[in-house]
Write a protein that holds these residues in place. Structure first.
Motif, mmCIF file in Angstrom:
data_model
loop_
_atom_site.group_PDB
_atom_site.id
_atom_site.type_symbol
_atom_site.label_atom_id
_atom_site.label_comp_id
_atom_site.label_asym_id
_atom_site.label_seq_id
_atom_site.Cartn_x
_atom_site.Cartn_y
_atom_site.Cartn_z
ATOM 1 N N ASP A 190 0.819 -1.213 0.000
ATOM 2 C CA ASP A 190 0.000 0.000 0.000
ATOM 3 C C ASP A 190 0.863 1.277 0.000
ATOM 4 O O ASP A 190 0.646 2.207 0.770
ATOM 5 C CB ASP A 190 -0.930 0.015 1.216
ATOM 6 C CG ASP A 190 -1.914 -1.144 1.202
ATOM 7 O OD1 ASP A 190 -2.464 -1.432 0.122
ATOM 8 O OD2 ASP A 190 -2.101 -1.779 2.253
ATOM 9 N N ARG A 192 3.125 4.507 -2.155
ATOM 10 C CA ARG A 192 2.835 5.519 -3.174
ATOM 11 C C ARG A 192 4.025 6.444 -3.353
ATOM 12 O O ARG A 192 4.979 6.414 -2.581
ATOM 13 C CB ARG A 192 1.604 6.346 -2.771
ATOM 14 C CG ARG A 192 1.813 7.151 -1.507
ATOM 15 C CD ARG A 192 0.506 7.657 -0.929
ATOM 16 N NE ARG A 192 -0.110 8.664 -1.750
ATOM 17 C CZ ARG A 192 0.167 9.966 -1.702
ATOM 18 N NH1 ARG A 192 1.106 10.417 -0.867
ATOM 19 N NH2 ARG A 192 -0.455 10.824 -2.467
ATOM 20 N N SER A 215 0.558 4.962 -7.271
ATOM 21 C CA SER A 215 0.325 4.142 -6.079
ATOM 22 C C SER A 215 0.507 2.659 -6.378
ATOM 23 O O SER A 215 0.356 2.214 -7.528
ATOM 24 C CB SER A 215 -1.086 4.388 -5.538
ATOM 25 O OG SER A 215 -2.066 4.030 -6.498
ATOM 26 N N PRO A 217 -1.112 -0.260 -4.465
ATOM 27 C CA PRO A 217 -1.987 -0.782 -3.410
ATOM 28 C C PRO A 217 -1.817 -2.293 -3.214
ATOM 29 O O PRO A 217 -1.321 -3.000 -4.090
ATOM 30 C CB PRO A 217 -3.384 -0.456 -3.937
ATOM 31 C CG PRO A 217 -3.229 -0.431 -5.431
ATOM 32 C CD PRO A 217 -1.858 0.104 -5.674
#
Length: 270
Positions: A190, A192, A215, A217
């Motif tokens: 997760d 970024r 990002s 994720p």
């Protein structure tokens, strides 16, 4: 006797009026002919580059013995620039037709008898093209400017490659594109990153930022290469600056890829 003297003076005066005056030369070719280096050779145009003449029609030439206009600076060897200085006079005091150089705006203006009118001119647009192979390190979660660029093109010398700061040489619209690539490595779950193009970062009133976000994720178990880009269009005033930054939150410190072609910056002024 007095009458004869008066006649003689009148005749002498008329001879002086019609005479040609030469300085540093014995055979002047105009009413006034100055040979700066005493090197003039008749019928050799190249030898007139250091001469100054005034003709019977009142034309003055510098570097030419045959001035075609009131002031002619067209010398054969082309060292014929003209220097125009500045003045604090009002346009009305200088009278219509006067010219001056403006040091602040680096342009010329002329007097129309009432006001100084700036002559239309075109300043060379800024264009910067740079690459980065510095392997600069970025701490996770901390924004840092990208520095130590290698310039490929910098038309107006407006980009400091060491600090990564660009300064606009004129007011206008600027297109900025920034691309980066990090060396391959693990990426936190997760996670970024942000790429930022920022103007006047130290100003609270004119500071503007373009942000582009990437990002990752979910669960990231593999080693990956992270890359991204960001572009923006800015209205800049002369003297405004631009920097590009990276704020990566990928879990650990990351470095730029050493392949300079993968991290690039281009700035173009319209």
């Amino acid at each position: 006797m007095k009458k004869r003297l008066a006649i003689a003076l009148m005749m002498g005066g008329s001879l002086l009026i019609k005479a040609q005056i030469g300085i540093n030369m014995s055979a002047p070719e105009a009413i006034l002919h100055v040979d700066g280096q005493e090197n003039t050779a008749s019928a050799v145009p190249a030898s007139y580059y250091d001469d100054v003449v005034v003709t019977s029609s009142g034309n003055m030439g510098a570097g030419t013995k045959s001035p075609k206009v009131r002031l002619d600076l067209r010398s054969g060897e082309r060292v014929n620039a003209i220097g125009i200085g500045g003045t604090s006079q009002t346009a009305s005091a200088a009278k219509a037709g006067a010219m001056r150089y403006n040091t602040g705006t680096q342009d010329l203006s002329y007097s129309n008898g009432t006001s100084w009118v700036t002559l239309a001119h075109k300043v060379t647009s800024d264009f910067v093209d740079a690459e980065n192979s510095s392997a600069q390190s970025f701490t996770s979660g901390t924004q840092a400017a990208v520095t130590n660029w290698t310039k490929k093109t910098d038309v107006n010398g407006s980009f400091n490659s060491g600090t990564g700061v660009f300064i606009a040489s004129k007011t206008g619209v600027y297109i900025v594109s920034f691309t980066f690539s990090l060396a391959s490595g693990t990426i936190a779950n997760d996670s970024r990153y942000e790429t930022l193009i920022q103007t006047n970062s130290t100003s609270s009133t004119t500071n503007k930022v373009f942000k582009c976000v990437g990002s990752y994720p979910g669960t990231n178990s593999l080693s990956n290469r992270v890359a991204g880009n960001c572009s923006g269009i800015f209205n800049l005033n002369k003297g405004d600056n631009i920097t590009v930054s990276l704020n990566q939150a990928l879990g650990t410190a990351k470095t730029l890829d050493t392949d300079g072609s993968l991290t690039s910056l281009s700035i173009f002024g319209l």
